[in-house]
Design a protein around this motif. Structure first.
Motif, short mmCIF file in Angstrom:
data_model
loop_
_atom_site.label_atom_id
_atom_site.label_comp_id
_atom_site.label_asym_id
_atom_site.label_seq_id
_atom_site.Cartn_x
_atom_site.Cartn_y
_atom_site.Cartn_z
N ILE A 74 -36.71 190.64 -14.67
CA ILE A 74 -36.60 191.90 -13.99
C ILE A 74 -38.01 192.47 -13.40
O ILE A 74 -38.25 192.66 -12.19
CB ILE A 74 -35.47 192.90 -14.15
N ARG A 199 -32.21 197.70 -18.56
CA ARG A 199 -31.97 196.81 -17.54
C ARG A 199 -31.48 195.34 -18.40
O ARG A 199 -32.02 195.19 -19.41
CB ARG A 199 -33.01 196.32 -16.36
N HIS A 203 -28.29 193.31 -13.96
CA HIS A 203 -29.04 193.51 -13.10
C HIS A 203 -29.77 192.32 -12.40
O HIS A 203 -30.28 192.15 -11.41
CB HIS A 203 -29.98 194.63 -13.79
N TRP A 204 -30.11 191.55 -13.48
CA TRP A 204 -30.83 190.02 -13.17
C TRP A 204 -30.05 189.21 -12.13
O TRP A 204 -30.50 188.71 -11.21
CB TRP A 204 -31.34 189.49 -14.21
N ILE A 207 -30.42 190.66 -8.67
CA ILE A 207 -31.88 190.59 -8.05
C ILE A 207 -32.32 189.22 -7.83
O ILE A 207 -32.83 189.09 -6.57
CB ILE A 207 -33.02 191.47 -8.90
N ILE A 263 -32.50 198.09 -7.79
CA ILE A 263 -32.31 197.56 -9.27
C ILE A 263 -33.05 198.41 -10.40
O ILE A 263 -32.98 198.76 -11.22
CB ILE A 263 -32.84 196.14 -9.47
#
Length: 347
Positions: A74, A199, A203-204, A207, A263
């Motif tokens: 991230i 994170r 979250h990855w 994004i 994010i």
């Protein structure tokens, strides 16, 4: 007689290849180091074995794959997106002080996120709705700035001033919301500063689609950005639709910024520092500047997060220690850098 521009172009192209290789090697080193550091410090060998799913390192594999690898990925993606957005904004406005945070895109995204989490019951742990609200905030902000800045044929300076004013207004609105809902300030404040803490793969998974779509689009816009850097009159003379190209580039920068901010929060100054370092190395040509800005800024964000993990602060909920938000580290770096650039512009 050899043309000076041709000679400079060859020099910058050679530096692009050499420094590009150096940055890629540096990113590989930072990648391993970023994963290795934490409450349980791992050796580079242990990190590599864990990444390769070595069955003798079950505990280390769990730490690396479940906790640290998504945070590192991230950081790389968000850094590249913010660096590319900053380079695009500097090219479009022809203003070396332009960056997503100063032009209101980050402030608009953060305000929408705070409103969503405060009044609509959204979770700070993220769902698909969170980045969508951040995206909407960024697009609305850049649309308002464009309409106010260029609807009457305003110039780049007017656009920048309007962006600063809107950014200050949106930041004030965010502060008012936080003051009225002080019970939620602990979970929301990290969005206003920018943080990679906590994170994970969720979250990855949000994004990376934006990264894969928007970064190539941003890189392919280099030709239009080069034309706009020559000035509106020259760009029109070579057949470039100036207003349409500028609007498209601003939208790309807004999408890149909103995707990253939704994010990691509003990490300030990183989109200013990276493109400037890149410009010193590879020159003004956006075909080299854009990818190099993305690489440099990704390198800077990962390095800043490595530094932030060595510093701890008490959180609002109970005073338990946590690593310093990476946005605070970039602010410490970026504020003196911004002052230096401002003084240089004044001279």
């Amino acid at each position: 007689m050899i043309n000076r521009n041709t000679t400079d172009g060859r020099l910058y192209a050679r530096k692009f290849r050499i420094w590009g290789l150096f940055l890629l090697l540096g990113l590989a080193v930072f990648f391993i180091l970023h994963i290795a550091l934490g409450q349980v410090v791992l050796s580079p060998r242990e990190v590599v074995l864990a990444l390769l799913n070595n069955h003798d390192e079950t505990y280390h594999r769990q730490i690396v794959w479940e906790l640290r690898l998504p945070r590192t990925l991230i950081a790389l993606a968000a850094g590249a997106m913010l660096g590319l957005a900053g380079a695009i904004l500097q090219s479009v406005t022809r203003n070396p002080l332009a960056e997503p945070g100063l032009l209101g895109v980050s402030a608009g995204s953060v305000l929408m996120l705070v409103l969503y989490m405060t009044y609509l019951g959204g979770s700070a742990s993220l769902s698909l709705q969170v980045p969508l609200f951040g995206l909407a905030g960024g697009i609305l902000t850049v649309s308002a700035i464009y309409l106010l800045g260029w609807s009457r044929r305003g110039d780049a300076l007017q656009f920048t001033v309007i962006g600063l004013l809107i950014s200050a207004f949106l930041s004030a609105c965010t502060s008012l919301v936080l003051l009225r809902h002080s019970e939620a300030i602990g979970s929301i404040l990290l969005w206003t500063v920018g943080s990679l803490n906590g994170r994970v793969w969720l979250h990855w998974n949000i994004i990376w689609p934006w990264f894969l779509i928007m970064v190539p689009i941003g890189l392919m816009s280099a030709g239009a950005a080069n034309a706009l850097q020559l000035g509106d009159g020259v760009a029109r003379g070579i057949g470039v639709p100036v207003r349409l190209s500028r609007a498209g580039l601003l939208l790309i920068a807004a999408l890149l910024t909103a995707g990253a901010v939704s994010i990691v929060g509003a990490i300030g100054f990183i989109g200013l520092i990276g493109p400037h370092i890149a410009r010193r190395i590879v020159g003004q040509d956006a075909r080299r500047l854009f990818p190099f800005s993305a690489l440099v800024t990704a390198w800077l964000l990962v390095g800043s997060d490595i530094l932030s993990q060595g510093l701890s602060i008490p959180l609002f909920d109970g005073g338990r220690p946590a690593s310093l938000p990476v946005g605070a580290v970039t602010a410490f770096m970026g504020a003196p850098f911004f002052i230096y650039l401002a003084r240089r512009q004044m001279k």
